[in-house]
Scaffold this motif. Structure first.
Motif, short mmCIF file in Angstrom:
data_model
loop_
_atom_site.label_atom_id
_atom_site.label_comp_id
_atom_site.label_asym_id
_atom_site.label_seq_id
_atom_site.Cartn_x
_atom_site.Cartn_y
_atom_site.Cartn_z
N SER A 189 45.05 69.68 10.62
CA SER A 189 45.78 69.98 9.46
C SER A 189 46.57 71.27 9.71
O SER A 189 47.62 71.69 8.73
N VAL A 190 46.95 71.56 10.82
CA VAL A 190 47.85 72.40 11.39
C VAL A 190 49.15 71.72 12.03
O VAL A 190 48.75 70.94 13.24
N PHE A 191 50.14 71.57 11.28
CA PHE A 191 51.41 70.69 11.74
C PHE A 191 52.77 71.43 11.30
O PHE A 191 52.75 72.19 10.40
N VAL A 192 53.73 70.90 11.96
CA VAL A 192 55.17 71.20 11.54
C VAL A 192 55.80 69.79 11.54
O VAL A 192 55.38 68.89 12.40
N ASP A 193 56.90 69.66 10.68
CA ASP A 193 57.55 68.48 10.53
C ASP A 193 59.08 68.63 11.06
O ASP A 193 59.76 69.89 10.60
N PHE A 194 59.62 67.72 11.73
CA PHE A 194 61.27 67.82 12.16
C PHE A 194 61.88 66.83 11.38
O PHE A 194 61.21 65.63 11.23
N THR A 195 62.85 67.28 10.63
CA THR A 195 63.83 66.24 9.96
C THR A 195 64.99 66.02 10.79
O THR A 195 65.82 66.82 11.20
N LEU A 196 65.23 64.71 11.17
CA LEU A 196 66.26 64.40 11.89
C LEU A 196 66.99 63.31 11.13
O LEU A 196 66.55 62.53 10.20
N THR A 197 68.55 63.07 11.55
CA THR A 197 69.33 62.13 10.94
C THR A 197 69.72 61.02 12.09
O THR A 197 70.21 61.32 13.11
N SER A 198 69.33 59.65 11.71
CA SER A 198 70.04 58.47 12.74
C SER A 198 71.22 58.14 12.12
O SER A 198 71.21 57.51 11.08
N ALA A 211 54.88 72.72 23.76
CA ALA A 211 54.94 71.20 24.19
C ALA A 211 55.91 70.34 23.43
O ALA A 211 56.57 71.10 22.51
N GLN A 212 56.38 69.46 24.08
CA GLN A 212 57.79 68.80 23.73
C GLN A 212 57.71 67.30 23.79
O GLN A 212 56.73 66.88 24.63
N THR A 213 58.53 66.58 23.12
CA THR A 213 58.74 65.16 23.23
C THR A 213 60.22 64.71 23.05
O THR A 213 60.95 65.32 22.49
N GLY A 214 60.50 63.48 23.33
CA GLY A 214 61.86 62.89 23.25
C GLY A 214 61.74 61.77 21.93
O GLY A 214 60.71 61.29 21.61
N LEU A 215 62.89 61.45 21.52
CA LEU A 215 62.94 60.37 20.59
C LEU A 215 64.09 59.51 20.77
O LEU A 215 65.12 59.92 21.16
N THR A 251 67.99 51.25 12.77
CA THR A 251 68.48 51.49 11.35
C THR A 251 68.86 52.97 11.28
O THR A 251 67.96 53.72 11.32
N PRO A 252 69.92 53.34 10.53
CA PRO A 252 70.31 54.58 10.41
C PRO A 252 69.68 55.31 9.19
O PRO A 252 69.02 54.46 8.19
N GLY A 253 69.53 56.36 9.17
CA GLY A 253 68.91 57.20 8.12
C GLY A 253 67.97 58.46 8.46
O GLY A 253 68.18 58.65 9.70
N THR A 254 67.29 59.09 7.72
CA THR A 254 66.66 60.26 8.08
C THR A 254 65.20 59.89 8.65
O THR A 254 64.55 58.91 8.49
N VAL A 255 65.14 60.63 9.76
CA VAL A 255 63.83 60.38 10.60
C VAL A 255 62.84 61.74 10.51
O VAL A 255 63.51 62.76 10.57
N VAL A 256 61.56 61.62 9.90
CA VAL A 256 60.81 62.92 9.79
C VAL A 256 59.68 62.56 11.06
O VAL A 256 59.12 61.66 11.17
N VAL A 257 59.61 63.66 11.85
CA VAL A 257 58.51 63.66 13.06
C VAL A 257 57.69 64.83 12.77
O VAL A 257 58.05 65.97 12.52
N ARG A 258 56.39 64.69 12.87
CA ARG A 258 55.24 65.62 12.65
C ARG A 258 54.45 65.88 13.90
O ARG A 258 54.13 64.91 14.57
N ALA A 259 54.48 67.41 14.18
CA ALA A 259 53.77 67.53 15.31
C ALA A 259 52.40 68.20 15.02
O ALA A 259 52.45 69.24 14.12
N ALA A 260 51.19 67.88 15.20
CA ALA A 260 49.95 68.24 14.63
C ALA A 260 49.01 68.64 15.86
O ALA A 260 49.01 68.02 16.72
N ARG A 261 48.20 69.85 15.63
CA ARG A 261 47.36 70.38 16.62
C ARG A 261 45.97 69.18 16.73
O ARG A 261 45.52 69.04 15.69
#
Length: 674
Positions: A32-41, A8-12, A17-27
């Protein structure tokens, strides 16, 4: 949802505001089953120079175009961003120190250059990040000019200040600039404001950007180059050529006015050399009159110089000679009458009744009336004789090239007493009074003369034969002169009119000697008498100082005149014709006379003069027209002899053939014996 492959996928979209953006994908079936994406604005702020950089403009002026920048965030226009403008270096003022960007991300400001030229750096910085800025490099320029706005191309007299000062103007970028040092130097014979031979005078410009210099020309005629420059930048300069032009070298100046022109120049140069506080009002006026001449039309200058000539003095010399001639004419009449009588006659010495001794008739009484017997006792009383003669004269002298024209009236009165020593020798003395008024043509002035003289006279004769007469006269005359000075000068500075009258008074001595030799012949009822005469006259004048009447310009033109000494040596050849007509009451005698006079002093009359305001007391010489050395006199009259030893006469005489001169005299007289 996941796809067939379990993905599965999504856009962002990053926010502002610049800085670190953390995006979590959970089932969803087990959160409780998830992964985090660390992004930078990220945010990139920029400023761009849009326009206005590299401009230049004059000092003290506004920048021609505004300074424009564009703010961008990550390459996109950033509206509403505050911009701070700062002058980093140079002399300038910002119109607005802050301004926000518009919808297009742009902001602008204006700038005013200061008075100091050079590079100006202006910085534009973003208020949201002052480390983001751009700089404009601009240039403030200054162009100074020097110009001579007044006094250029003047003419002046050597040794005198120029008629007008030299005015220099300094402009910065076209505007008058105050407080700037200006030099004025002269190349040639001149000095600036009385400085040394190589003048260097520095002055500061005034509020109008101007500085004024007085330039005094040197003693030598010729061109002088004047250069105005700035000590801070000698390459900025302006020049003009002025000319020292002598009056004596004025085009068309007659030679007789050159001496006057030279002395006038020297007088004004001597006044200019005096400290201003030491100058008299007359000297100030004379200097101003000299300053009127440069640049004026030569014809006006020449006309003005002619007005300065003491022409009344030239007329005065002629008047003095005429006064001596009037007295001599009266005495000649008496001497001729004396020769016509004999001892013992009741009419002795009265037969010829003319005012100038032109018609003596030897033995007329004895021939027509017969001798009158006398007793011996008291016979000596008729040796004494008396006479009174008066002359009224009117004449005119036309204007010559040098001598003014004038009309004159002359009146002379002579009274005398003589003694008959023998039938061949008579001597006597007389007192004479003379007055003569002369008016110069064109209301240019007048001369009034009055005086007295004493004379001694004698005649040696033999009836009907040769005779010889001599007259020695000394007299003193007083002369009142009125000289009008009237002229207009139009120069670069305007027009000046002088109309003043100067009065003067002086005395003079007269010494004259006349010797006559002639003979009378009887031709029927007529008497014919040719004769010759030699006449010497010497006139010595005192000097006279003029005083101007009234007020106004021209007081410095007053003169001291030195008429000096003048002599005349002339010969006369003439003949007289008379006829006696006897009546029961006495004798009538019509008579006619013709004379040719030759003058041997042919040089023109010269007089000296100086300006009273001249510190150097220079004298100039003025001369009249050459003397007409040959002319004639024609006369006619009527005498009447009465019993009792009395007689009277009427005589009219006209001067003929004298160039530009005419004169008519009317003489009346009485004579008697005792």
């Amino acid at each position: 949802p996941t796809d067939a492959a379990g993905r599965a996928q999504t856009g962002l979209q990053f926010g502002p505001t610049p800085g670190t953006v953390v995006v979590r994908a959970a089932r969803n079936d087990d959160l409780s089953v998830f992964v985090d994406f660390t992004l930078t604005s990220t945010l990139t702020r920029t400023l761009l120079l849009v326009s206005g950089n590299g401009q230049s403009g004059p000092t003290n002026t506004a920048l021609p175009a505004p300074l424009v920048i564009e703010a961008r965030d990550n390459g996109l226009a950033a509206p509403g961003i505050g911009i701070t403008w700062t002058v980093v270096s140079g002399d300038a003022t910002l119109v607005s120190p802050t301004s926000p960007t518009d919808a297009a991300g742009r902001a602008q400001t204006g700038l005013q250059f200061g008075p100091t030229p050079g590079t100006v750096v202006v910085r534009a910085a973003r208020n949201d990040d002052l480390s983001v800025f751009v700089e404009f490099t601009l240039t403030s320029t200054l162009v100074r000019t020097v110009s001579i706005v007044s006094g250029a191309n003047q003419q002046g007299l050597p040794g005198l200040p120029l008629p007008s000062p030299i005015v220099v103007e300094v402009r910065a970028n076209g505007l008058p600039e105050a407080g700037i040092e200006v030099d004025l130097s002269a190349s040639g014979s001149a000095s600036v404001a009385g400085s040394d031979a190589t003048p260097k005078l520095v002055k500061l410009t005034d509020g109008a950007g101007r500085a004024s210099f007085v330039v005094t020309l040197g003693p030598s005629p010729g061109p002088v180059t004047l250069t105005a420059s700035l000590p801070a930048d000698p390459s900025v300069n302006a020049s003009t050529v002025v000319n020292a032009s002598s009056l004596a070298s004025l085009p068309g100046l007659p030679p007789e006015l050159q001496s006057l022109g030279e002395v006038l120049e020297g007088a004004c140069a001597a006044i200019a050399a005096l400290p201003p506080t030491n100058r008299s009002p007359e000297q100030v006026d004379l200097l101003a009159r000299c300053q009127d001449f440069p640049g004026a039309p030569p014809a006006e200058v020449i006309a003005a110089l002619r007005e300065l000539v003491p022409d009344t003095t030239l007329v005065m010399v002629n008047i003095a000679l005429g006064a001596g001639q009037a007295q001599l004419d009266n005495l000649k009449a008496r001497i001729a009458a004396l020769r016509s009588g004999t001892r013992g006659s009741a009419f002795g010495g009265l037969a010829i009744a003319t005012p100038s001794g032109r018609i003596p008739v030897s033995g007329l009484v004895e021939n027509l009336l017969g001798p009158t017997a006398r007793e011996e006792t008291g016979a000596d009383f008729d040796r004494f004789g008396w006479f009174v003669s008066g002359t009224l004269g009117r004449g005119e002298s036309r204007e010559g090239r040098l001598t003014p024209g004038y009309d004159f009236d002359i009146n002379g009165l002579t009274a005398g007493l003589d003694y008959r020593f023998s039938d061949r020798f008579i001597a006597g003395a007389s007192l004479g009074l003379t007055r003569q008024d002369s008016d110069l043509t064109g209301a240019q002035g007048k001369v009034e003369a009055s005086g007295w003289s004493v004379s001694g006279y004698a005649t040696v004769y033999q009836a009907h034969q040769w005779y010889s007469d001599a007259v020695l006269t000394w007299g003193r005359n007083e002369y009142d002169t009125l000289r009008r000075v009237r002229y207009t000068i139009t120069g670069p500075g305007g027009s000046t009119t002088i109309d003043r009258s100067a009065r003067g008074r002086l005395d003079g001595d007269l010494l004259s000697f006349a010797a006559t030799v002639g003979r009378d012949w009887q031709a029927g009822g007529w008497t014919v008498g040719p004769y010759g005469r030699l006449l010497y006259t010497r006139i010595d004048f005192d000097s006279a100082r003029e005083v101007f009447e009234g007020t106004g310009p021209g007081a410095g033109l007053a003169l001291e005149v030195f008429p000096g000494t003048h002599t005349s040596l002339a010969s006369v050849a003439g003949a007289k014709f008379s006829r006696a007509i006897s009546r029961d009451w006495g004798i009538l005698m019509p008579h006619f006379q013709f004379e040719w006079e030759r003058e041997y002093k042919e040089d023109p009359q010269r007089v000296g003069a100086r300006f009273l305001a001249d510190p150097s007391a220079r004298i100039f010489t003025v001369q009249g027209d050459p003397i007409d050395n040959s002319f004639y006199r024609l006369g006619a009259g009527l005498s009447a002899l009465f019993t009792g030893g009395r007689s009277g006469f009427l005589y009219v005489e006209r001067v003929l053939g004298k160039s530009g001169f005419s004169q008519t005299n009317l003489a009346l007289g009485l004579r008697g014996e005792f």
